[in-house]
Design a protein around this motif. Structure first.
Motif, mmCIF file in Angstrom:
data_model
loop_
_atom_site.group_PDB
_atom_site.id
_atom_site.type_symbol
_atom_site.label_atom_id
_atom_site.label_comp_id
_atom_site.label_asym_id
_atom_site.label_seq_id
_atom_site.Cartn_x
_atom_site.Cartn_y
_atom_site.Cartn_z
ATOM 1 N N ASP A 267 0.498 -0.572 0.124
ATOM 2 C CA ASP A 267 -0.053 0.159 -0.654
ATOM 3 C C ASP A 267 1.094 0.973 0.309
ATOM 4 O O ASP A 267 0.088 2.339 0.176
ATOM 5 N N GLY A 268 2.011 1.041 0.329
ATOM 6 C CA GLY A 268 2.854 2.468 -0.132
ATOM 7 C C GLY A 268 3.683 2.633 0.918
ATOM 8 O O GLY A 268 4.219 3.805 1.195
ATOM 9 N N SER A 269 3.694 2.345 2.678
ATOM 10 C CA SER A 269 3.561 2.556 3.407
ATOM 11 C C SER A 269 4.578 2.109 3.545
ATOM 12 O O SER A 269 5.003 1.383 3.663
ATOM 13 N N ALA A 270 5.698 2.668 4.642
ATOM 14 C CA ALA A 270 6.868 2.369 5.158
ATOM 15 C C ALA A 270 6.786 1.179 6.091
ATOM 16 O O ALA A 270 6.529 1.353 7.505
ATOM 17 N N VAL A 271 7.617 0.503 6.308
ATOM 18 C CA VAL A 271 8.069 -0.507 7.384
ATOM 19 C C VAL A 271 8.981 0.437 8.060
ATOM 20 O O VAL A 271 9.674 0.292 7.591
ATOM 21 N N GLN A 272 8.745 -0.394 9.187
ATOM 22 C CA GLN A 272 9.961 0.645 11.025
ATOM 23 C C GLN A 272 10.997 -0.394 10.867
ATOM 24 O O GLN A 272 10.173 -1.541 10.997
ATOM 25 N N VAL A 273 11.761 -0.053 11.631
ATOM 26 C CA VAL A 273 13.364 -0.632 12.030
ATOM 27 C C VAL A 273 13.121 -2.204 11.507
ATOM 28 O O VAL A 273 14.494 -1.700 11.356
ATOM 29 N N MET A 274 12.666 -2.406 10.453
ATOM 30 C CA MET A 274 13.318 -3.863 10.122
ATOM 31 C C MET A 274 15.375 -3.366 9.545
ATOM 32 O O MET A 274 15.033 -2.180 8.155
ATOM 33 N N PRO A 275 16.607 -3.794 9.298
ATOM 34 C CA PRO A 275 17.544 -3.290 8.189
ATOM 35 C C PRO A 275 17.358 -3.811 7.265
ATOM 36 O O PRO A 275 17.720 -4.429 6.609
ATOM 37 N N PHE A 276 16.401 -2.880 6.153
ATOM 38 C CA PHE A 276 16.557 -2.437 4.926
ATOM 39 C C PHE A 276 17.651 -2.351 4.102
ATOM 40 O O PHE A 276 18.204 -2.172 2.840
ATOM 41 N N GLY A 277 18.458 -2.327 5.009
ATOM 42 C CA GLY A 277 19.919 -1.516 4.198
ATOM 43 C C GLY A 277 20.950 -2.560 4.272
ATOM 44 O O GLY A 277 21.766 -3.195 2.860
ATOM 45 N N SER A 278 20.596 -3.989 4.873
ATOM 46 C CA SER A 278 20.907 -5.531 4.662
ATOM 47 C C SER A 278 20.233 -6.224 3.795
ATOM 48 O O SER A 278 20.408 -6.720 2.384
ATOM 49 N N LEU A 279 19.041 -6.198 4.029
ATOM 50 C CA LEU A 279 17.799 -6.545 3.107
ATOM 51 C C LEU A 279 17.584 -6.239 1.630
ATOM 52 O O LEU A 279 18.270 -7.741 1.027
ATOM 53 N N ARG A 280 17.829 -5.434 1.475
ATOM 54 C CA ARG A 280 17.773 -5.209 -0.217
ATOM 55 C C ARG A 280 19.228 -5.325 -0.915
ATOM 56 O O ARG A 280 19.136 -5.617 -2.194
ATOM 57 N N GLU A 281 20.187 -6.315 -0.438
ATOM 58 C CA GLU A 281 21.153 -6.851 -0.672
ATOM 59 C C GLU A 281 21.105 -8.166 -0.932
ATOM 60 O O GLU A 281 22.264 -8.701 -1.670
ATOM 61 N N MET A 282 20.099 -8.456 -0.062
ATOM 62 C CA MET A 282 20.069 -10.128 -0.382
ATOM 63 C C MET A 282 19.731 -10.590 -2.151
ATOM 64 O O MET A 282 19.105 -9.180 -2.560
ATOM 65 N N ASN A 283 20.684 -11.586 -2.195
ATOM 66 C CA ASN A 283 19.730 -11.825 -4.175
ATOM 67 C C ASN A 283 18.803 -12.358 -3.871
ATOM 68 O O ASN A 283 17.630 -12.310 -3.557
ATOM 69 N N ASP A 284 17.826 -12.229 -5.609
ATOM 70 C CA ASP A 284 17.373 -12.510 -5.907
ATOM 71 C C ASP A 284 16.416 -14.568 -5.568
ATOM 72 O O ASP A 284 15.279 -14.309 -5.319
ATOM 73 N N THR A 285 17.524 -15.366 -5.599
ATOM 74 C CA THR A 285 17.110 -16.509 -5.152
ATOM 75 C C THR A 285 16.811 -17.120 -3.824
ATOM 76 O O THR A 285 15.516 -16.900 -3.296
ATOM 77 N N ASP A 286 17.612 -15.896 -2.907
ATOM 78 C CA ASP A 286 17.176 -16.139 -1.306
ATOM 79 C C ASP A 286 15.876 -15.563 -1.115
ATOM 80 O O ASP A 286 15.162 -16.320 -0.303
ATOM 81 N N VAL A 287 15.493 -14.484 -1.573
ATOM 82 C CA VAL A 287 14.184 -14.248 -1.537
ATOM 83 C C VAL A 287 13.632 -14.912 -1.652
ATOM 84 O O VAL A 287 12.287 -14.748 -1.286
ATOM 85 N N ARG A 288 13.321 -15.406 -2.597
ATOM 86 C CA ARG A 288 12.004 -15.764 -3.334
ATOM 87 C C ARG A 288 11.908 -17.216 -2.597
ATOM 88 O O ARG A 288 10.700 -17.974 -2.323
ATOM 89 N N ALA A 289 13.423 -17.690 -1.970
ATOM 90 C CA ALA A 289 12.984 -19.221 -1.850
ATOM 91 C C ALA A 289 12.783 -18.510 0.498
ATOM 92 O O ALA A 289 12.091 -19.562 0.398
ATOM 93 N N LEU A 290 13.201 -17.879 0.416
ATOM 94 C CA LEU A 290 12.503 -17.265 2.172
ATOM 95 C C LEU A 290 11.200 -16.500 1.299
ATOM 96 O O LEU A 290 10.153 -17.342 2.597
ATOM 97 N N HIS A 291 10.027 -16.462 0.525
ATOM 98 C CA HIS A 291 8.619 -15.973 0.543
ATOM 99 C C HIS A 291 8.401 -17.765 0.229
ATOM 100 O O HIS A 291 6.939 -17.935 0.889
ATOM 101 N N LEU A 292 8.413 -18.492 -0.225
ATOM 102 C CA LEU A 292 8.433 -19.907 -0.737
ATOM 103 C C LEU A 292 8.070 -20.742 0.820
ATOM 104 O O LEU A 292 7.374 -21.185 0.986
ATOM 105 N N TYR A 293 9.184 -20.476 1.352
ATOM 106 C CA TYR A 293 9.235 -21.230 2.658
ATOM 107 C C TYR A 293 8.069 -20.305 4.003
ATOM 108 O O TYR A 293 7.572 -21.769 4.470
ATOM 109 N N LEU A 294 7.801 -19.475 3.909
ATOM 110 C CA LEU A 294 6.926 -18.709 4.646
ATOM 111 C C LEU A 294 5.518 -19.499 4.568
ATOM 112 O O LEU A 294 4.487 -18.941 4.950
#
Length: 303
Positions: A267-294
């Protein structure tokens, strides 16, 4: 109410308030003393040191893990430390210098010392580290641990200092009474390292990636108050299925991946606190695998 009874009521109220204040002060004092004791306790952990590596593959994998698993958020891009929390109310936390430069906290580290610190949240002298999310790193494979250490040992030397952990008295008291725990108190130190899984978009690899979420979102990924966080931090979101789970917002992996790159909900609202400085560096494989697992998780049973 007569004047005499009013005075009697007022006197009893004042006495009651004084007793409450005294009890609160006593509790804070006792909690602070317990905290000092807990900080100095010895934590014995079984360690089978992972040998140092210096090969190009390990250095590249270590660079990726350092950038994407939260290390930068506490230790800075150069590894020489970073003040990452200063709430203006007495809570100040900075990661130490872990580069090979002047003031390094890890200059004398051998293989066993790196394992104690990263996997177990314990110093080489056996003291519990107050702020080290080792519950997230406890399940690293031996290869990933060796790769991360290889990268840290080959960082360009940078000047820095020791860790800073300034906690207000109420926070120290909560730590002393065990309401807030350090990582060393939460880890199963007898748990063997994770076995390697294929680096692909699979539930198994997603489960491995999800280990980085445990420190904030809890061992069952049910969210809630972030342990040790300032009072004004919002609770961590529920990632596991159940009432209030945020995963309903992320029906597909593309939407989930956009969150990691932008820090914004659908919805465009910002998520607070999460370490997006690191999370945005995750590669596509890791992010999509995490989504599949969750998305594969079954609802947890109450309790």
């Amino acid at each position: 109410m007569t004047t005499t009874s009013s005075r009697r009521w007022l006197r009893r109220t004042v006495i009651g308030l004084a007793l409450l204040i005294a009890l609160a002060a006593l509790a804070l004092f006792a909690g602070d003393q317990l905290a000092r004791h807990r900080m100095q306790r010895k934590v014995e952990v079984p360690v089978t040191a992972v040998a140092f590596r210096d090969d190009a593959a390990a250095l590249e994998r270590g660079r990726y893990l350092f950038a994407s698993r939260g290390c930068v958020d506490c230790h800075g891009a150069q590894g020489n430390g970073r003040l990452f929390l200063d709430d203006g109310k007495g809570m100040r936390i900075a990661g130490p210098n872990i580069s090979p430069g002047p003031g390094s906290a890890v200059a004398a580290y051998g293989p066993a010392d790196w394992e104690r610190t990263i996997r177990h949240g314990v110093t080489p002298q056996g003291r519990a580290l107050m702020v080290m999310p080792s519950e997230d790193y406890n399940r690293l494979t031996d290869d990933d641990l060796a790769s991360l250490v290889a990268y840290l040992r080959h960082l360009a030397p940078a000047e820095g200092g020791p860790a800073v952990v300034d906690l207000p008295l109420p926070v120290r008291a909560l730590y002393g009474f065990g309401v807030i725990q350090d990582a060393a108190a939460k880890i199963d130190h007898t748990r063997p390292p994770e076995q390697p899984v294929a680096d692909d978009i699979s539930v198994a690899h997603g489960a491995y990636v999800a280990n980085m979420c445990l420190g904030c979102h809890g061992p069952r990924l049910e969210g809630g108050k972030i342990p040790g966080g300032p009072p004004d931090w919002p609770p961590a979101a529920r990632l596991s299925p159940g009432e209030g789970s945020v995963m309903a917002r992320y029906a597909d992996a593309d939407t989930f991946a956009r969150l990691f790159k932008t820090g914004l909900r659908p919805d465009g609202s910002a998520v607070q606190v999460m370490p997006f400085g690191s999370l945005r560096e995750m590669n596509d494989t890791d992010v999509r695998a995490l989504h599949l697992y969750l998305k594969s998780l079954a609802p947890s049973k109450p309790g």
